[in-house]
Design a protein around this motif. Structure first.
Motif, PDB file in Angstrom:
ATOM      1  N   ASP A 326       0.898  -1.284   0.205  1.00 50.29           N
ATOM      2  CA  ASP A 326       0.014   0.129  -0.170  1.00 50.29           C
ATOM      3  C   ASP A 326       0.703   1.306   0.189  1.00 50.29           C
ATOM      4  O   ASP A 326       0.368   2.306   0.116  1.00 50.29           O
ATOM      5  CB  ASP A 326      -0.786   0.055   1.304  1.00 50.29           C
ATOM      6  CG  ASP A 326      -0.090   0.000   2.240  1.00 50.29           C
ATOM      7  OD1 ASP A 326       0.900  -0.139   2.422  1.00 50.29           O
ATOM      8  OD2 ASP A 326      -0.973  -0.053   3.594  1.00 50.29           O
ATOM      9  N   GLY A 327       2.210   1.283  -0.104  1.00 51.53           N
ATOM     10  CA  GLY A 327       2.938   2.243  -0.314  1.00 51.53           C
ATOM     11  C   GLY A 327       3.617   2.962   1.234  1.00 51.53           C
ATOM     12  O   GLY A 327       4.135   4.040   1.234  1.00 51.53           O
ATOM     13  N   THR A 328       3.355   2.024   2.115  1.00 51.59           N
ATOM     14  CA  THR A 328       3.675   2.571   3.596  1.00 51.59           C
ATOM     15  C   THR A 328       5.108   1.937   3.836  1.00 51.59           C
ATOM     16  O   THR A 328       5.078   0.610   3.679  1.00 51.59           O
ATOM     17  CB  THR A 328       2.637   2.514   4.652  1.00 51.59           C
ATOM     18  OG1 THR A 328       2.250   1.047   4.680  1.00 51.59           O
ATOM     19  CG2 THR A 328       1.290   3.072   4.391  1.00 51.59           C
ATOM     20  N   ILE A 329       5.512   2.700   4.695  1.00 51.29           N
ATOM     21  CA  ILE A 329       7.140   2.185   5.164  1.00 51.29           C
ATOM     22  C   ILE A 329       6.926   1.050   6.480  1.00 51.29           C
ATOM     23  O   ILE A 329       6.176   1.513   7.379  1.00 51.29           O
ATOM     24  CB  ILE A 329       8.190   3.293   5.366  1.00 51.29           C
ATOM     25  CG1 ILE A 329       8.507   4.283   4.225  1.00 51.29           C
ATOM     26  CG2 ILE A 329       9.389   2.727   6.128  1.00 51.29           C
ATOM     27  CD1 ILE A 329       8.985   5.396   4.557  1.00 51.29           C
ATOM     28  N   VAL A 349      21.023   9.903  12.694  1.00 53.34           N
ATOM     29  CA  VAL A 349      20.199   9.314  11.546  1.00 53.34           C
ATOM     30  C   VAL A 349      20.220   7.691  11.728  1.00 53.34           C
ATOM     31  O   VAL A 349      19.265   7.274  11.097  1.00 53.34           O
ATOM     32  CB  VAL A 349      20.553  10.117  10.154  1.00 53.34           C
ATOM     33  CG1 VAL A 349      20.161  11.510  10.310  1.00 53.34           C
ATOM     34  CG2 VAL A 349      21.800   9.440   9.629  1.00 53.34           C
ATOM     35  N   GLN A 350      21.024   7.116  11.988  1.00 49.90           N
ATOM     36  CA  GLN A 350      20.932   5.618  12.276  1.00 49.90           C
ATOM     37  C   GLN A 350      20.346   5.311  13.490  1.00 49.90           C
ATOM     38  O   GLN A 350      20.227   4.071  13.592  1.00 49.90           O
ATOM     39  CB  GLN A 350      22.633   5.496  12.179  1.00 49.90           C
ATOM     40  CG  GLN A 350      23.339   5.321  11.054  1.00 49.90           C
ATOM     41  CD  GLN A 350      24.608   4.834  11.209  1.00 49.90           C
ATOM     42  OE1 GLN A 350      25.655   4.971  11.827  1.00 49.90           O
ATOM     43  NE2 GLN A 350      24.625   4.012  10.008  1.00 49.90           N
ATOM     44  N   GLU A 351      20.026   6.057  14.429  1.00 52.12           N
ATOM     45  CA  GLU A 351      19.369   5.703  15.599  1.00 52.12           C
ATOM     46  C   GLU A 351      18.281   5.188  15.560  1.00 52.12           C
ATOM     47  O   GLU A 351      17.482   5.785  14.679  1.00 52.12           O
ATOM     48  CB  GLU A 351      19.503   6.837  16.743  1.00 52.12           C
ATOM     49  CG  GLU A 351      20.894   7.395  17.235  1.00 52.12           C
ATOM     50  CD  GLU A 351      21.493   6.195  17.975  1.00 52.12           C
ATOM     51  OE1 GLU A 351      21.120   5.275  18.642  1.00 52.12           O
ATOM     52  OE2 GLU A 351      22.878   6.121  17.641  1.00 52.12           O
ATOM     53  N   LYS A 352      17.444   4.323  16.132  1.00 55.57           N
ATOM     54  CA  LYS A 352      16.036   3.772  16.205  1.00 55.57           C
ATOM     55  C   LYS A 352      15.216   5.001  16.505  1.00 55.57           C
ATOM     56  O   LYS A 352      14.280   4.965  15.906  1.00 55.57           O
ATOM     57  CB  LYS A 352      16.144   2.658  17.317  1.00 55.57           C
ATOM     58  CG  LYS A 352      14.841   1.828  17.260  1.00 55.57           C
ATOM     59  CD  LYS A 352      14.778   0.659  18.062  1.00 55.57           C
ATOM     60  CE  LYS A 352      13.523  -0.397  17.767  1.00 55.57           C
ATOM     61  NZ  LYS A 352      13.737  -1.432  18.545  1.00 55.57           N
ATOM     62  N   GLU A 353      15.585   5.865  17.411  1.00 57.71           N
ATOM     63  CA  GLU A 353      14.602   6.875  17.818  1.00 57.71           C
ATOM     64  C   GLU A 353      14.200   7.722  16.373  1.00 57.71           C
ATOM     65  O   GLU A 353      13.349   8.151  16.196  1.00 57.71           O
ATOM     66  CB  GLU A 353      15.229   7.741  18.770  1.00 57.71           C
ATOM     67  CG  GLU A 353      14.137   8.883  19.270  1.00 57.71           C
ATOM     68  CD  GLU A 353      14.748   9.725  20.212  1.00 57.71           C
ATOM     69  OE1 GLU A 353      14.079  10.681  20.798  1.00 57.71           O
ATOM     70  OE2 GLU A 353      16.061   9.516  20.730  1.00 57.71           O
ATOM     71  N   PHE A 354      15.252   7.902  15.600  1.00 62.82           N
ATOM     72  CA  PHE A 354      15.230   8.599  14.265  1.00 62.82           C
ATOM     73  C   PHE A 354      14.337   7.662  13.318  1.00 62.82           C
ATOM     74  O   PHE A 354      13.270   8.213  12.685  1.00 62.82           O
ATOM     75  CB  PHE A 354      16.382   9.053  13.656  1.00 62.82           C
ATOM     76  CG  PHE A 354      16.454   9.827  12.389  1.00 62.82           C
ATOM     77  CD1 PHE A 354      15.854  11.105  12.370  1.00 62.82           C
ATOM     78  CD2 PHE A 354      16.762   9.131  11.266  1.00 62.82           C
ATOM     79  CE1 PHE A 354      15.569  11.691  11.028  1.00 62.82           C
ATOM     80  CE2 PHE A 354      16.657   9.904   9.941  1.00 62.82           C
ATOM     81  CZ  PHE A 354      16.224  11.198   9.901  1.00 62.82           C
ATOM     82  N   THR A 355      14.781   6.454  13.004  1.00 59.18           N
ATOM     83  CA  THR A 355      14.318   5.742  11.982  1.00 59.18           C
ATOM     84  C   THR A 355      12.926   5.206  12.218  1.00 59.18           C
ATOM     85  O   THR A 355      12.056   5.090  11.297  1.00 59.18           O
ATOM     86  CB  THR A 355      15.402   4.260  11.691  1.00 59.18           C
ATOM     87  OG1 THR A 355      15.244   3.604  13.100  1.00 59.18           O
ATOM     88  CG2 THR A 355      16.595   5.037  11.160  1.00 59.18           C
ATOM     89  N   GLN A 356      12.676   5.161  13.399  1.00 62.09           N
ATOM     90  CA  GLN A 356      11.206   4.465  13.978  1.00 62.09           C
ATOM     91  C   GLN A 356      10.236   5.350  13.321  1.00 62.09           C
ATOM     92  O   GLN A 356       8.987   5.031  13.220  1.00 62.09           O
ATOM     93  CB  GLN A 356      11.148   4.235  15.100  1.00 62.09           C
ATOM     94  CG  GLN A 356      10.002   3.243  15.654  1.00 62.09           C
ATOM     95  CD  GLN A 356      10.278   1.849  15.034  1.00 62.09           C
ATOM     96  OE1 GLN A 356      11.172   1.356  14.786  1.00 62.09           O
ATOM     97  NE2 GLN A 356       9.021   1.230  15.006  1.00 62.09           N
ATOM     98  N   GLN A 357      10.253   6.507  13.537  1.00 57.44           N
ATOM     99  CA  GLN A 357       9.292   7.424  12.979  1.00 57.44           C
ATOM    100  C   GLN A 357       8.821   7.660  11.710  1.00 57.44           C
ATOM    101  O   GLN A 357       7.822   7.928  11.403  1.00 57.44           O
ATOM    102  CB  GLN A 357       9.744   9.006  13.360  1.00 57.44           C
ATOM    103  CG  GLN A 357      10.924   9.465  12.672  1.00 57.44           C
ATOM    104  CD  GLN A 357      11.359  10.593  13.150  1.00 57.44           C
ATOM    105  OE1 GLN A 357      10.359  11.845  13.510  1.00 57.44           O
ATOM    106  NE2 GLN A 357      12.779  11.419  13.166  1.00 57.44           N
ATOM    107  N   PHE A 358       9.580   6.816  10.856  1.00 58.22           N
ATOM    108  CA  PHE A 358       9.215   6.694   9.239  1.00 58.22           C
ATOM    109  C   PHE A 358       8.292   5.507   9.300  1.00 58.22           C
ATOM    110  O   PHE A 358       7.603   5.513   8.201  1.00 58.22           O
ATOM    111  CB  PHE A 358      10.363   6.487   8.643  1.00 58.22           C
ATOM    112  CG  PHE A 358      11.475   7.564   8.334  1.00 58.22           C
ATOM    113  CD1 PHE A 358      11.162   8.308   7.275  1.00 58.22           C
ATOM    114  CD2 PHE A 358      12.520   7.997   9.130  1.00 58.22           C
ATOM    115  CE1 PHE A 358      11.943   9.442   6.808  1.00 58.22           C
ATOM    116  CE2 PHE A 358      13.086   8.849   9.061  1.00 58.22           C
ATOM    117  CZ  PHE A 358      13.107   9.919   7.881  1.00 58.22           C
ATOM    118  N   VAL A 359       8.401   4.384  10.132  1.00 56.25           N
ATOM    119  CA  VAL A 359       7.380   3.378  10.069  1.00 56.25           C
ATOM    120  C   VAL A 359       5.813   3.811  10.193  1.00 56.25           C
ATOM    121  O   VAL A 359       5.607   4.519  11.007  1.00 56.25           O
ATOM    122  CB  VAL A 359       7.695   2.361  11.157  1.00 56.25           C
ATOM    123  CG1 VAL A 359       6.497   1.277  11.046  1.00 56.25           C
ATOM    124  CG2 VAL A 359       8.916   1.834  11.095  1.00 56.25           C
TER     125      VAL A 359
END
Length: 623
Positions: A326-329, A349-359
């Motif tokens: 459906d085009g979601t990360i 930008v490699q930290e989980k706190e940053f990457t998780q907000q894209f999910v």
């Protein structure tokens, strides 16, 4: 010759017609039988969860363990759209074969009803078949799992049920089934989440149990204390209602907080499953001593993983982004071997706190959709540009590259544990045990028996170095559950009093003969207490005396039946002298009615004489 040919022709036609008739009948009745079985299950669900007006099946993939769930079905019972409980179905192995258990569980874990049987139910008539009696099933109602078999002579408790006399294997199998359903319903309603994972490192090892290897997964903190324990893997095959209890939360939870190594005295062993309990202890200690760490497997987020690279502040910033249909990360990993952003700024930008907000975000993503890393705008924008490029160009990441880039899951994967060691030593024989041996089918069958002051069996070990009975038949007398059914019984024991091993009558008889011979050598006190009240009423052939002791509440604590005048009919009325008959009165408060006990078949007058004597004694109690 023509007559003979005609006869054969007629016979052939009859055979063909009969075969066709059977085939047609089978075809016609197949659907009917299937519908009847389905309706029986519906009726059972209604019976065990009467609060529900409708039942909705829970998809198998939603069950704890998914396809590996031990349940054969789980239904949510609803009324006016609200869930009022759940009904589970499981098949366990009894003494005579498979037993189907259907049980209802209320939201607070209380058992609302139990249905026992199934199309293949084949427990012994008069013994294990009593599991289908309403009185046995009703014991479970209103109680919360895990339940256990009540000790001989013990009062009823909120977590116990009474086993069927001389049908311990059947009773424990049913108990295991009910506990399993309740446990799975609890796991379904209260799933563990990653945030609730135990602190520490998880180790694994395997030790030989009673029927096969027992693997443990034990999580240990840095200070050497246990924070979590899981027992069993796909190879687990301990006895239902005995060894299987080592997997229950009530057992495993008691290890939490214990320091390693653990010893048998540190926990409460499962009654009747000493071998399984010791195997768990040995496996825990081995896992920690060998530091056999459970391998962590990478998660597999839903979707396709794409990759691309954009220039950051100090070098290329590569991303691996997994996108659903459906085009979601669904997942994002930032960086590869060339990642070189500024420590403490771009590296964030490699930290989980940053990457998780894209999910959960839909593509393409913009700077306003997320919170940028303060002081690292260039690195942040490089990540966004790389994500959008990767998806736009559909640049699918190679499987190995994508898997290596994804962060390890926090959930341990059940890896193969070290091979199980040799089986634990057989239980040590007490010094006061009496040892006897009688010939079985292929050689001597020894027993070591200990009796208490009343003559009841408190310990039994079967077999010694000479044991050579047939594998798969006679050697089943070595099984712990076979020996367990003798505990609490007072000899002489008859082969009808126990669950015999099918196809191994001679071996079974050798065990019984050894026990009875050992009993003949003990001195059991037959002294009647001073506070006993003695009464006698006429039976079928003469007076039947009883000596009874009551406690302060009027409950019977001692009962002896018969005296020198006893002359009831052998194999009928004289069965009132058996310990099992007398034992059923213990704990009861008179007046007693013949409907309150299991009367001796064909000996109503002898049975009534005992009851009349007890009731008469009760009228004099406390005077």
């Amino acid at each position: 010759m023509k007559k003979r040919l005609a006869a054969w022709l007629v016979l052939g036609i009859i055979t063909v017609v009969a075969g066709l008739s059977l085939a047609i009948t089978n075809e016609v009745t197949r659907d009917v039988i299937k519908k009847q079985a389905e309706q029986a299950e519906v009726d059972a669900r209604i019976a065990v969860l009467s609060e529900a007006g409708d039942f909705l099946e829970v998809p198998r993939e939603q069950l704890p363990g998914g396809d590996k769930s031990p349940l054969d079905g789980l239904f949510a019972g609803t009324t006016d759209g609200e869930t009022v409980g759940h009904v589970g179905k499981v098949v366990v192995t009894g003494y005579g074969g498979p037993i189907e258990i259907i049980a209802g569980v209320l939201p607070d874990g209380t058992i609302s009803g139990v249905n026992i049987g199934g199309a293949d139910f084949a427990e012994t008539p008069g013994l294990g078949a009593k599991a289908r009696d309403v009185a046995f099933a009703e014991q479970f109602v209103g109680k919360k799992a895990p339940l256990k078999i009540a000790a001989s002579g013990a009062e009823d408790a909120d977590n116990t049920i009474d086993a069927i006399a001389a049908a311990t294997i059947t009773s424990r199998a049913v108990l295991a089934g009910v506990n399993r359903i309740a446990s799975e319903v609890d796991a379904y309603l209260n799933p563990e989440t990653p945030g609730g994972l135990a602190e520490g490192t998880t180790y694994t090892a395997s030790q030989q149990g009673f029927k096969g290897p027992i693997t443990v997964f034990v999580t240990v903190k840095d200070d050497g204390t246990i924070s979590a324990l899981t027992v069993g893997d796909d190879a687990f095959s301990e006895t239902d209602g005995l060894g299987t209890l080592v997997r229950e939360k009530e057992f495993t939870q008691q290890f939490v907080g214990k320091s390693l190594p653990v010893e048998l005295d540190d926990i409460e062993a499962v009654a009747g499953a000493t071998v399984s309990t010791k195997a768990v202890l040995a496996a825990i200690n081995q896992a920690y001593e060998d530091k056999n760490i459970v391998v962590l497997e990478a998660p597999k987020p839903e979707g396709t993983t794409y990759t691309a690279s954009q220039q950051g502040f100090k070098g290329p910033v590569t991303v691996f982004v997994t996108v659903k249909d459906d085009g979601t990360i669904s997942a994002l990993t930032v960086g590869d071997d060339e990642f070189n952003e500024t420590d403490g700024l771009g590296t964030l930008v490699q930290e989980k706190e940053f990457t998780q907000q894209f999910v959960g975000k839909s593509l393409p993503v913009e700077l306003g959709d997320i919170e940028a890393v303060a002081g690292a705008t260039v690195s942040t924008k490089a990540v966004l540009a790389a994500i959008n490029q990767a998806y736009e160009e559909r640049n699918v990441a190679e499987a190995t590259e994508a898997e290596d880039s994804i962060e390890p899951s926090e959930q341990p994967v059940l890896t193969e544990a070290p091979a199980a060691s040799d089986a634990p030593d057989a239980p040590e024989v007490p010094t006061d045990a009496i040892i006897e041996a009688f010939e079985g089918f292929k050689g001597p069958v020894a027993v070591a028996v200990v009796f208490d002051e009343k003559g009841a069996i408190t310990f039994l070990k079967i077999g010694d170095d000479r044991f050579a009975e047939t594998p798969g038949l006679g050697d089943k007398v070595l099984a712990e559950e076979f020996a367990q059914q003798f505990i609490g019984k007072v000899p002489p024991i008859d082969i009808k009093d126990i669950d015999t091993i099918a196809g191994a009558t001679m071996t079974t008889k050798a065990v019984i003969d050894g026990i009875n011979e050992a009993y003949s050598k003990v001195s059991v006190s037959d002294e009647i207490p001073e506070d006993a009240i003695i009464e006698a009423f006429d039976g079928y052939a003469g007076p039947v005396a009883v000596a009874v002791v009551f406690d302060e509440k009027g409950a019977i604590t001692f009962l002896k039946i018969g005296d020198d005048r006893f002359a009831e009919t052998p194999s009928l009325g004289d069965k009132v002298l058996e310990e099992e008959f007398a034992q059923q009165f213990i704990g009861k408060v008179p007046p007693i009615d013949i409907k309150d006990i299991d009367a001796v078949a064909g000996a109503t007058m002898s049975t009534q004489a005992v009851i009349d004597g007890i009731n008469e004694a009760y009228t004099k109690h406390g005077k």
